[in-house]
Enzyme design. Structure first.
Site, PDB file in Angstrom:
ATOM      1  N   ASP A   1      18.509  -1.345 -84.411  1.00 27.45           N
ATOM      2  CA  ASP A   1      17.298  -1.507 -83.810  1.00 27.45           C
ATOM      3  C   ASP A   1      16.704  -0.340 -83.315  1.00 27.45           C
ATOM      4  O   ASP A   1      17.415   1.038 -83.568  1.00 27.45           O
ATOM      5  CB  ASP A   1      17.716  -2.436 -82.519  1.00 27.45           C
ATOM      6  CG  ASP A   1      18.191  -1.869 -81.431  1.00 27.45           C
ATOM      7  OD1 ASP A   1      18.936  -0.900 -81.714  1.00 27.45           O
ATOM      8  OD2 ASP A   1      18.329  -2.391 -80.439  1.00 27.45           O
TER       9      ASP A   1
ATOM     10  N   ASP B   1      21.505  -2.928 -78.901  1.00 29.30           N
ATOM     11  CA  ASP B   1      22.059  -3.024 -77.275  1.00 29.30           C
ATOM     12  C   ASP B   1      21.404  -4.417 -76.686  1.00 29.30           C
ATOM     13  O   ASP B   1      21.666  -4.643 -75.355  1.00 29.30           O
ATOM     14  CB  ASP B   1      21.339  -1.748 -76.730  1.00 29.30           C
ATOM     15  CG  ASP B   1      19.812  -1.893 -76.644  1.00 29.30           C
ATOM     16  OD1 ASP B   1      19.218  -2.632 -77.499  1.00 29.30           O
ATOM     17  OD2 ASP B   1      19.214  -0.963 -75.850  1.00 29.30           O
TER      18      ASP B   1
ATOM     19  N   ASP C   1      20.220  -8.689 -80.496  1.00 30.10           N
ATOM     20  CA  ASP C   1      20.823  -8.181 -81.621  1.00 30.10           C
ATOM     21  C   ASP C   1      22.364  -8.708 -81.792  1.00 30.10           C
ATOM     22  O   ASP C   1      22.776  -8.631 -82.813  1.00 30.10           O
ATOM     23  CB  ASP C   1      21.311  -6.708 -81.237  1.00 30.10           C
ATOM     24  CG  ASP C   1      19.941  -5.763 -81.083  1.00 30.10           C
ATOM     25  OD1 ASP C   1      19.214  -5.871 -82.264  1.00 30.10           O
ATOM     26  OD2 ASP C   1      19.863  -5.144 -80.311  1.00 30.10           O
TER      27      ASP C   1
END
Length: 914
Positions: free
Chosen positions: A337, A626, A630
């Site tokens: 990400d 994080d 995700d």
């Protein structure tokens, strides 16, 4: 303007009814395996299964020898040794994972007892987050976490940080349909559980709680068992099948060969003789199967993984699942990400353009207007409580300005406290600016400060040192780099009675204005300093990096450009939006999935689908993240890497937690994984050489009628204790940066390479040649010291298959020590395997290896010196120790000569290519 209403909220009876109907506002925790189940899972390892079969066969043989052949209880040492090997390998792995999980639980503790403000029975009251129910009216204020999914009833300058759910750090929220963002991941009038109020305040009505929230759905998805078989497990499975087939084939060859031998040499058939011979043949065949099993291999793999778990923690990688240490080295793709992983997840000033004020901090006088304006025309604060990072409390964009002041040595708080605020308009999405009038102690007058969207602020100004065209050009440049921009203006108020703020807005325009345009500031969430180099190292190591983010295409591409992943001439098929990706069929998606570099505006399931498609293409996928968004992808990947300051859902779904949130720690994990795999290969090289030699000796003995000169206790020392120490020695070798120059290994590759096979068979056959020759020599010579050794007699006795005189106790001790020392020196060759360097290279850095080598040497001396009857040995003379150490070291020197010749050939080939 947002309309104000009176809210009564739910009554106590309605709260109970809602809780009964929709449930509590808690996430159903995953059903945890019992400790007993976790321990038993260790016995599913393919090599452990072979050992268990060998254990059963060994127990059968020992029982026959003890009760049928009348031998002593020492026959049970062999199965006891195998049992110890099994227990050591399984218990060590279990205990290390248990320890890591305890550390993780402390790191990942979740608190559902946080207080939130709700309206119930017509009153504002505080309840714990878990007590919130569907229908509750919740009051949202800056800095608070949204406790459940809901629809906004009021929103005043409301901005919500949705990075944990979508990757977007700041999303503007409103109840005005005209201002809704059609491209937003979630509706502009909705607030989602797990997100945080960055600025402003609002009131929402709860629509969903607990598992029904978007946060809960993602969490639930992250608990589904999507475990994919790891590359190492596949390769060890292949090795187990090979060992099984090879040992069974040799056992069958022994049975068939000895039966043929029996019937060919038979004068008259006798059932008793045949039964005895056949039983003896089966016992030899079983012995081959037991000898062929590398008892130390599970222990070696477990120790290597366990040591790596411990040492990786010192490099900020908290490994929860042992296999992840090695699997990371096999990764071919990293899906990451953006926010918090590639970037700092903290807005910072990128550049300032204060026209006519090029350097506000260039001298002591400076431009006090700019400093004071930023400090007082803001509702944000800075939190200095954490030494490692200054935290912005309130609007992240305003926080970036305050951090900029702090980094330039200005105390924003003292400026704010000294200036008395006369009137203030906080920022709103409708007017797109903030204005504050203060009694300025610096200028001694009233001053109006304005900041907001640059085009809006510029339009309000009467005076500007720069043209609109120049401002627009600069804004276009910043917007192309996905920057957020703010314009600044000020006015000294000469008329004390004049009214400049009315009905929630400034009452003048550019024709009737006293404002002076100061300039613009570009703000961004900067890329972490170490990320570009880390990404470069990944690409160099043959690992593709893909960005999957909820941000806009422009922002995602700009970050990709900054980290070296995206270029100006990048083909269109290297980027796709989440909406377009979701619309593709699996067949069409598979065609482009390897070429994709960026997915923007992605939702949680897009990332998981990407991982699944990549795995379908035989890729080993690592995912970093994080946020809660995700978690499904972290769970799906072969290795999930969560950030240390990530959400509890993300960390729960991951295999490794990066404690320092650094992408460079991920590249170090790759280096550790690749080095670990090489260490496992080195131990397999070491042990399989011994197993090949032992199998061939048993095979030869089966047809020559000779018994093994090694006792069960001696083999126990060799196969269990010494191999365990060798495993420790090889596992303790430090990781090598050189492995990052290689491409990822193929998942279909066999763990024993062609080069390894050559070494295993070559050295193994050499061991057999030497050891068989020694047995033959000792049988026909009475040796009391190796100084009596004669190479001529050695050659003459080699093919003398008469029974001879047997081996004396001293000769047996010599044979045992020579056997161990051959392996000892071969351990040094194993250390140098794959390095292309001498075994003596970097010895000073391999203190663990040298210490364990010294323990093995000392252990062998101790066993021979005091082992007595238990090990069937007698002490050797110091002279013989010296001779054995020197003569057996030929194994090491042969390896050194081979590496030197290979090096010369490589230089010659390189010279020919030039």
């Amino acid at each position: 303007m947002e309309n104000k209403h009176h809210y009564s909220g739910l009554s106590d009876a309605q709260v109970l009814e809602s809780r009964n109907k929709y449930g509590e506002n808690i996430l159903t925790p995953p059903e945890k395996e019992s400790l007993w189940s976790q321990f038993l899972e260790k016995f599913t390892d393919p090599i452990i299964i072979i050992l268990l079969i060998a254990l059963a066969l060994s127990i059968g043989v020992s029982c026959y020898e003890f009760w049928g052949a009348g031998k002593t209880a020492s026959v049970f040492f062999e199965p006891a040794g195998i049992l110890i090997a099994v227990l050591l390998a399984t218990v060590v792995g279990f205990l290390f994972e248990l320890s890591a999980n305890k550390k993780f639980e402390v790191l990942n503790k979740v608190n559902d007892d946080t207080l939130v403000k709700v309206i119930r029975n017509g009153n504002v009251c505080q309840i714990t987050k878990k007590e919130v129910v569907v229908g509750d009216i919740v009051i949202l204020e800056t800095g608070e976490e949204v406790p459940a999914d809901g629809e906004l009833l009021e929103a005043v300058s409301l901005q919500i940080n949705e990075s944990t759910l979508t990757g977007e750090p700041v999303c503007k929220k409103t109840t005005n349909p005209a201002d809704f963002d059609k491209d937003a991941t979630y509706p502009s009038n909705n607030a989602m559980k797990g997100t945080t109020v960055a600025d402003g305040h609002g009131i929402m009505q709860v629509l969903k709680v607990g598992d029904s929230t978007e946060y809960g759905k993602v969490y639930e998805r992250a608990q589904i068992d999507t475990s994919v078989e790891t590359p190492l497990k596949k390769q060890l499975d292949g090795l187990a099948h090979l060992i099984t087939k090879a040992s069974y084939a040799i056992a069958a060859l022994i049975i068939v060969g000895r039966l043929v031998w029996f019937f060919v040499g038979m004068d008259a058939f006798n059932w008793i003789d045949f039964g005895s011979f056949f039983l003896q043949t089966v016992m030899i065949a079983v012995t081959v199967i037991v000898v062929a099993v590398p008892e130390g291999l599970p222990m070696s793999v477990t120790l290597s993984l366990a040591l790596s778990m411990k040492r990786m923690l010192s490099t900020n990688n908290l490994v929860r699942k042992m296999h992840a240490c090695e699997t990371m080295g096999a990764a071919t793709v990293i899906c990451t990400d953006k926010t918090g992983t590639l970037t700092q997840n903290q807005m910072k000033v990128y550049e300032t353009k204060f026209y006519g004020h090029p350097s506000p901090f260039g001298d002591k006088s400076g431009d006090e207007v700019i400093k004071e304006g930023i400090a007082v025309n803001s509702t944000a604060y800075l939190d200095f409580s954490k030494a490692e990072k200054i935290a912005a409390l309130g609007n992240p964009t305003e926080g970036a300005l305050l951090i900029w002041l702090h980094e330039n040595g200005v105390n924003y708080l003292s400026l704010r406290e000294d200036a008395e605020i006369v009137e203030q308009l906080t920022f709103s999405t409708e007017r797109k600016y903030m204005a504050t009038i203060v009694n300025s102690p610096l200028l001694g007058k009233k001053v109006l400060y304005v900041k907001g969207a640059p085009e809006i602020v510029f339009a309000l100004c009467k005076n500007s040192p720069v043209s609109k065209e120049e401002v627009d050009k600069q804004l276009h440049e910043y917007q192309n780099k996905a920057m957020r921009t703010l314009g600044f203006a000020y006015a000294i108020i000469e008329d004390e009675n004049a009214d400049y703020i009315k009905d929630g807005k400034l009452i003048f325009n550019s024709q009737f204005s006293i404002l002076n345009f100061l300039g613009i500031v570009a703000i961004s969430d900067p890329v972490r300093l170490e990320v570009p180099d880390a990404v470069k190292n990944c690409l160099k190591a043959g690992i593709n990096v893909k960005i999957v983010t909820g941000d806009t295409p422009g922002t995602a591409k700009e970050i990709g450009r900054q980290i070296g992943l995206w270029s100006e001439n990048e083909p269109d098929n290297h980027h796709i939006t989440g909406t377009d990706f979701a619309a593709l069929s699996d067949e069409d998606a598979l065609k482009i999935v390897l070429d994709l570099k960026i997915i923007s505006r992605a939702r949680p399931m897009d990332k998981q689908r990407l991982v699944e498609l990549l795995q379908h293409k035989d890729q080993v996928v690592s995912v970093t993240g994080d946020g809660t968004n995700d978690a499904p992808a972290l769970n799906q990947a072969q290795v999930g890497l969560s950030m240390g300051d990530g959400t509890s859902v993300a960390k729960e779904a991951s295999d490794i937690t990066i404690l320092d949130n650094s992408f460079s720690s991920i590249t170090r994990a790759v280096m550790w994984g690749r080095s670990l795999y090489q260490n496992i290969q080195r131990f397999i090289l070491f042990q399989m050489t011994i197993n090949v030699a032992a199998c061939l000796i048993v095979l030869i003995g089966a047809f020559l009628g000779t018994e093994s000169p090694l006792t069960v206790t001696q083999m126990l020392w060799v196969n269990l204790i010494m191999d365990t120490f060798a495993a420790l020695a090889l596992a303790s070798l430090p990781p090598s940066q050189k492995v990052m120059d290689d491409k990822p290994r193929k998942t279909t590759a066999f763990i024993i390479s062609r080069k390894m096979w050559k070494s295993i068979l070559g050295v193994g056959i050499f061991f057999v040649f030497v050891l068989f020759g020694l047995v033959q020599y000792f049988k026909h010579a009475d040796i009391t010291s190796l100084s009596q050794f004669s190479i001529v007699d050695f050659g003459n006795s080699y093919f003398n298959f008469s029974h001879g005189n047997g081996l004396s106790a001293y000769e047996l001790s010599l044979f045992f020590t020579i056997f161990v020392m051959l392996q000892f020196w071969n351990m040094f060759n194993a250390k140098a395997f794959l390095t292309g360097k001498s075994a003596f290279a970097n010895l000073s850095k391999s203190t663990g290896f040298l210490a364990i080598a010294a323990v093995i040497l000392g252990g062998q001396w101790l066993i021979v010196a005091v082992g007595g009857e238990m090990f069937n040995v007698t002490p050797l003379a110091a002279q013989d120790w010296g001779i054995i150490i020197c003569i057996t070291s030929i194994v090491l020197w042969a390896g050194e000569i081979s590496k030197f010749l290979n090096f010369k050939n490589a230089l010659r080939d390189a010279a020919h290519k030039m």
